[in-house]
Design an enzyme around this catalytic site. Structure first.
Site, PDB file in Angstrom:
ATOM      1  N   ASP A 272       0.838  -1.193   0.000  1.00  0.00           N
ATOM      2  CA  ASP A 272       0.000   0.000   0.000  1.00  0.00           C
ATOM      3  C   ASP A 272       0.882   1.257   0.000  1.00  0.00           C
ATOM      4  O   ASP A 272       1.857   1.335   0.759  1.00  0.00           O
ATOM      5  CB  ASP A 272      -0.864  -0.026   1.268  1.00  0.00           C
ATOM      6  CG  ASP A 272      -1.946   1.026   1.279  1.00  0.00           C
ATOM      7  OD1 ASP A 272      -2.844   0.945   0.436  1.00  0.00           O
ATOM      8  OD2 ASP A 272      -1.905   1.932   2.136  1.00  0.00           O
TER       9      ASP A 272
ATOM     10  N   GLU B 206       1.605  -0.552  -5.025  1.00  0.00           N
ATOM     11  CA  GLU B 206       0.625   0.484  -5.330  1.00  0.00           C
ATOM     12  C   GLU B 206       1.413   1.789  -5.284  1.00  0.00           C
ATOM     13  O   GLU B 206       1.673   2.336  -4.222  1.00  0.00           O
ATOM     14  CB  GLU B 206      -0.504   0.536  -4.296  1.00  0.00           C
ATOM     15  CG  GLU B 206      -1.563   1.550  -4.694  1.00  0.00           C
ATOM     16  CD  GLU B 206      -2.137   2.363  -3.558  1.00  0.00           C
ATOM     17  OE1 GLU B 206      -3.200   2.964  -3.744  1.00  0.00           O
ATOM     18  OE2 GLU B 206      -1.520   2.447  -2.474  1.00  0.00           O
TER      19      GLU B 206
HETATM   20  C1  GLC Z   1      -4.314   2.914  -0.679  1.00  0.00           C
HETATM   21  C2  GLC Z   1      -5.552   2.070  -0.573  1.00  0.00           C
HETATM   22  C3  GLC Z   1      -6.681   2.941  -0.175  1.00  0.00           C
HETATM   23  C4  GLC Z   1      -6.372   3.570   1.151  1.00  0.00           C
HETATM   24  C5  GLC Z   1      -5.038   4.306   1.106  1.00  0.00           C
HETATM   25  C6  GLC Z   1      -4.553   4.642   2.479  1.00  0.00           C
HETATM   26  O1  GLC Z   1      -4.404   3.849  -1.670  1.00  0.00           O
HETATM   27  O2  GLC Z   1      -5.783   1.418  -1.799  1.00  0.00           O
HETATM   28  O3  GLC Z   1      -7.898   2.243  -0.119  1.00  0.00           O
HETATM   29  O4  GLC Z   1      -7.371   4.490   1.492  1.00  0.00           O
HETATM   30  O5  GLC Z   1      -4.036   3.500   0.537  1.00  0.00           O
HETATM   31  O6  GLC Z   1      -4.098   3.494   3.118  1.00  0.00           O
END
Ligand code: GLC
Ligand code: CA
Length: 583
Positions: free
Chosen positions: A251, A310
């Site tokens: 994340d 991500e």
């Molecule tokens: C990422 C997740 C999202 C979350 C954010 C903070 O972007 O996909 O859902 O709100 O991180 O952890």
């Protein structure tokens, strides 16, 4: 002569009902899955499975509820493993199930090495991994290293400590600006809206330091310049790797390192999810050190354990840095996700993605939807247009070289839900954004499994409501309603995934474009596979490149004036072809 495409083509390989539909029933009857040949294959045969894997994203709250409280859980996933196996995906990524106050749907973690009772127990998790592996499915879990929950013990200890104490040094605490420290330390903004800083009350009751939270105030950012933080997360990775997970979705993998000195950005409206501005708190070069150290850990485990970033990088070049050979394995291609349904921009982003990934020897990782963005049927125009385009987009994505992610429900053609009751909404982004309109709950509505009325057997006895109500018209979109219909979205995904596994040209590799009229895409994957797509609003005639094996919608085969086989592709239609030696 004119033949109608998909009826003929799909009739050749009808989607067979399988065990999975029987298992759509509640937890009873967890059938022992058969060991998979692939997972028990020698290591060299399993090598680099991730370079072409189709990975299914389970947003745990909304996938399947195993215990009847209206919230999806680990038991629910276990009961639906036969469905995932029959769908034909290779792996499942499960969003956070760790203890959490749920200020951000579990992306606010209070303990990285446990399971929230809402979702089950560690025993349930172990059983899930064992059953998934036995069914030939790999399991990827989320790791959330940029921030913890404000209820994490590390943070409560930091709050209880004095300014300057080691416990404060785990997070990013700073004195405020202004005469009495009443202004935030800099102008950084939270992704969810408002300032990225919150001021605390010190133990003696005085207004004190500020802490940084790039997301919700309930998600304080960790200080990754602190070696103690790095050590903690190495242990977290090992904890889950030892339990048999096949990888991690990382994340906010671009956010852990902040520019030294925390300089002002200088303007407001800094970022939204998937934004691509260059900012002092995202995509700093030093973050790659962390990913390198994580890769070293992954590589000490057998069986190609992976990590997928991500990362919202401002360019595909910057994104490729996350998947250099000694870093993470994959990075979601959000540039692709954000590209409109138009041939030319799609071709450009495909070429750039493949080109930049190739420079570092990585596969590209295609994605159309996830739990943070509006569902793509809706983004593509909604209604029949959205469905038609989403069908064609699925065939395009699954024909591209590399790996692909499928977000739960896209295989059912689910649309964004806009009319959710305000009192049920959970997403902090919605609460904090200025116009209140950008919430993400609309793509997180519980999946419709079977039956004629909501919640469509999302809950085991079919009585409790799901945590968000499914629209009544989803009766036509349940797994049950689509399972045996080869013309449904689910039928299309099943057949595409079956062909993708079977055809040697699909998955990892390269593509070659053929010249084609404006608004169309035609590419070959060797050996002997061709994908044709019309994104335009008019039918387009093309030479027929072989024998059609799958189509997103009806199309016509014919012959041109010289007697060569031709095809007329209607708007928003994709066709897969196989070329034999005689074609
Ligand atoms: C990422 C997740 C999202 C979350 C954010 C903070 O972007 O996909 O859902 O709100 O991180 O952890
Ligand atoms: Ca539940």
């Amino acid at each position: 002569m004119t033949l109608t495409g998909p009826d003929r083509v799909l009739a050749a390989a009808p989607a067979q009902p399988t065990q999975a539909l029987a298992d759509l029933a509640p937890p009873a009857g967890l059938s022992p899955a058969q060991p998979s040949a692939e997972l028990s294959a020698p290591a060299d045969e399993r090598a680099a499975w991730w370079r072409e894997a189709v990975i299914y994203q389970v947003y745990i709250r909304s996938f399947a509820d195993g215990n009847g409280d209206g919230i999806g859980d680990l038991l629910g996933i276990r009961t639906r493993l036969p469905y995932l196996r029959a769908l034909g995906v290779d792996a499942v990524w499960i969003t956070p199930f760790y203890p959490s106050p749920m200020a951000d749907g579990g992306y606010d973690v209070a303990d990285y090495c446990a399971v929230d009772p809402l979702f089950g127990t560690l025993g349930d998790f172990d059983a899930l991994v064992a059953e998934a592996h036995a069914a030939g499915l790999r399991v990827i879990v989320d790791v959330v290293p940029n921030h913890t929950s404000d209820r994490h013990q590390w943070f409560t200890e930091a709050l209880a400590a004095e300014p300057g104490d080691a416990a404060r040094g785990r997070y990013i605490f700073r004195p405020g600006k202004g005469e009495h420290g009443e202004l935030p330390p800099n102008d950084w903004e939270s992704v969810f809206g408002g300032p990225a800083w919150t001021r605390i009350v010190e133990r003696d009751g005085t207004a004190g330091e500020w802490y940084l939270h790039l997301f919700d105030p309930a998600q304080p950012d960790l200080n990754w310049h602190n070696p103690w933080v790095r050590e903690q997360f190495e242990q977290v990775l090992e904890f889950w790797l030892d339990r048999g997970v096949d990888g991690f979705r990382v994340d906010v993998a671009h956010g852990m390192i902040k520019q030294h000195g925390l300089p002002d950005v200088g303007y407001s409206g800094q970022i939204t999810m998937l934004g691509n501005a260059v900012l002092p708190y995202f995509d700093q070069d030093e973050v790659h050190q962390i990913h390198r150290s994580w890769r070293r850990i992954l590589d000490t485990y057998p069986g190609e354990r992976i990590a997928v970033a991500e990362a919202w990088a401002p360019s595909l070049e910057r994104l490729a840095a996350y998947v250099r050979p000694d870093e993470l394995h994959q990075a979601f291609n959000f540039h692709y996700l954000g590209t409109p349904w138009e041939a030319q921009p799609l071709r450009t982003v495909i070429d750039q993605s493949l080109g930049t990934a190739r420079l570092v020897g990585a596969p590209s990782t295609w994605v159309l939807s996830n739990h943070d963005v509006q569902r793509h049927v809706t983004r593509y125009g909604g209604g029949e247009t959205g469905q038609r385009r989403a069908r064609a987009a699925a065939l395009l994505m699954l024909a591209l070289p590399g790996s692909a992610y499928v977000y739960q429900g896209e295989e059912l053609g689910l649309e964004e839900v806009f009319d959710l009751p305000a009192e049920l909404l959970q997403d902090p982004q919605r609460f904090r954004s200025a116009d209140g309109s950008s919430g993400r709950d609309g793509c997180r509505v519980p999946l419709p499994w079977n039956g004629a009325v909501p919640p469509f057997n999302f809950t085991p006895l079919g009585i409790a409501d799901g945590w968000l109500p499914a629209p009544a018209h989803w009766a036509a979109r349940t797994v049950e309603a689509q399972w045996q219909d080869p013309d449904s979205m689910l039928g299309l995904y099943r057949e595409a995934l079956r062909l993708r596994r079977e055809h040697p040209a699909l998955g990892d590799g390269a593509l070659e474009w053929s010249p084609s009229p404006a608004g169309t895409l035609v590419f070959t994957r060797e050996p002997g596979f061709v994908c044709t797509v019309n994104t335009g609003s008019e039918p387009v005639a093309l030479p027929a490149p072989g024998t059609p094996v799958l189509a997103s919608g009806p199309f016509e085969l014919g012959a041109d004036a010289a007697g060569q086989a031709s095809v007329v592709l209607p708007p928003d239609t994709a066709v897969w072809w196989v070329r034999s030696a005689s074609d």
